[in-house]
Write an enzyme that holds these catalytic residues in place. Structure first.
Site, short mmCIF file in Angstrom:
data_model
loop_
_atom_site.label_atom_id
_atom_site.label_comp_id
_atom_site.label_asym_id
_atom_site.label_seq_id
_atom_site.Cartn_x
_atom_site.Cartn_y
_atom_site.Cartn_z
N ARG A 163 -63.88 -1.34 79.33
CA ARG A 163 -64.38 0.16 78.95
C ARG A 163 -65.42 0.46 79.46
NH1 ARG A 163 -67.12 2.05 74.58
NH2 ARG A 163 -67.46 0.16 73.57
N TYR A 194 -55.76 25.32 82.74
CA TYR A 194 -54.89 24.54 82.01
C TYR A 194 -55.08 24.49 80.56
CZ TYR A 194 -52.83 20.20 80.18
OH TYR A 194 -52.16 19.05 79.35
N ASP A 214 -61.74 22.28 88.96
CA ASP A 214 -60.47 21.55 88.53
C ASP A 214 -59.73 21.87 89.88
OD1 ASP A 214 -58.04 20.60 88.01
OD2 ASP A 214 -58.12 20.93 85.79
N LYS A 264 -51.05 14.05 87.90
CA LYS A 264 -50.13 14.92 88.74
C LYS A 264 -50.26 14.55 90.31
CE LYS A 264 -50.35 17.50 85.16
NZ LYS A 264 -51.21 17.14 84.10
#
Length: 402
Positions: free
Chosen positions: A62, A115, A187, A212
């Site tokens: 993690r 988005y 972004d 993507k």
């Protein structure tokens, strides 16, 4: 090839950046998946993440992991950044960045078209934490400058903007942002590192949904933030570890595998998109079509200055009622899939009604709503052009459009 000065071209970096020295007996294929929850004796690192430093070994997945570290090194090299940090999704990456850089009393300036999940995070969740948000048309530099306040800490733009592919001038917005004492996040998911280098244009952070184009195959979720070493280290120690959005090693391996073919894929996506844009622009049922690589795009000059690859995503609207055409395409398309998402090897098309997105995600009214409708009409078809032969894509569109 661990000497990053030995390679400088993107296509080579996608394959070799971050690789260690070559040794006899080591495989020349993709790196193995380090699928384990922890690595070293517990005494190697303090119990608390507050004890984490740059010299710490891999301890708990993690916190960090060798497979993730290779992906992060490769992404940083592609973007020309000092460091990168991976997350379980693009939304996790943006959420972590926002919550790391913004506190109660701070102000965020946001692209008013981006988005949908990011818009909803900004409008519906951040204000609950005392963070003020101003959404602006980021293609309008005067509007960006007017939105700046004394407590503005972060400006976040998406370019090209999903779903209408409106562009923002990164270099100009960086100057406005820094003059106001804030940081700029970009972004660049749609343009990819092969299309735009936001850090080189003045951005402080670049964000990607690895789900993507970078992953490219629709088989893994992931996200990343790239920036300066100090800020990325703070992001790891704070938001990544405490919010828990860690990318799985297997997903990182899938994304690394996809990254190896990013350069040839983006070349093919662009070539195919150019053909499809030209076909749609002349189709009697199409009202308008937007793709940054086309001279028909109203910001094509900016695209030429800012983008080296125009990507494979385009948008178009219909002359007649878009909802009916969407149902027709969903039923009749055979090569193109009527499905959400983008950036995959296969072509995907999805209809986004204007009324729905203005109400539920963007919260646009007045002049800003009218501006969106000028682009999208009653709805926009987001078309992620895939790697099929363009003649087959066009033939499929011809028979489905009727």
């Amino acid at each position: 090839m661990n000497d990053q000065t030995s390679v400088s071209h993107d296509a080579t970096l996608t394959l070799h950046a971050g690789a260690g020295p070559r040794e006899i007996g080591l495989p020349a294929s993709s790196p193995p998946v380090m699928a384990t929850s922890f690595f070293t004796h517990p005494d190697a690192v303090g119990f608390s993440a507050n004890d984490l430093n740059e010299a710490a070994p891999h301890f708990y997945t993690r916190w960090s992991n060798p497979t993730l570290a290779l992906l992060e090194t490769r992404l940083a090299a592609l973007e020309g950044g000092e460091a990168a940090l991976s997350f379980t999704s693009g939304m996790a990456a943006i959420s972590a960045l926002f919550l790391d850089r913004l506190s109660s009393g701070d102000h965020l300036v946001l692209s008013n078209v981006c988005y949908a999940g990011v818009a909803e995070l900004a409008h519906d969740i951040l204000p609950k934490h005392g963070i003020a948000v101003t959404a602006v048309d980021a293609s309008n530099l005067e509007a960006v400058a007017a939105a700046m306040r004394s407590n503005t800490k972060l400006v976040h733009v998406e370019t090209p903007a999903n779903p209408i592919l409106r562009l923002s001038d990164i270099a100009a917005i960086a100057k406005i942002t820094h003059a106001g004492g804030a940081e700029l996040s970009v972004d660049a998911t749609i343009s990819t590192p092969l299309g735009t280098k936001p850090l080189a244009l003045g951005a402080d952070y670049v964000v990607h949904s690895l789900t993507k184009y970078i992953g490219g195959h629709g088989d893994a979720l992931g996200g990343a933030v790239i920036g300066r070493q100090e800020q990325i280290a703070a992001l790891r120690k704070g938001s990544l570890i405490h919010l828990g959005g860690s990318l799985s090693p297997f997903a990182a391996w899938l994304i690394l595998r996809g990254l190896e073919t990013l350069a040839p894929r983006m070349m093919m996506h662009e070539v195919n998109a150019r053909r499809i844009e030209a076909f749609l622009a002349d189709h009697p049922k199409v009202r308008s079509v937007f793709w940054p690589g086309s001279p028909r795009h109203p910001q094509h000059e900016l695209a030429q200055r800012q983008m080296r690859n125009f990507s494979g995503l385009l948008a178009f609207s219909a002359k007649e009622e878009g909802g009916a055409l969407a149902r027709q395409l969903a039923e009749q398309l055979r090569v193109v899939s009527y499905a959400v998402s983008l950036g995959k090897t296969k072509s995907l098309l999805f209809y986004i009604p204007t009324d729905d997105v203005l109400r539920s995600s963007f919260h646009l009214e007045g002049a800003e709503a009218r501006s969106y409708r000028d682009w999208a009409g009653d709805g926009v078809f987001r078309f992620s052009v895939g790697l099929e032969d363009p003649d087959d894509i066009i033939a499929d569109l011809e028979q489905a459009l009727g």
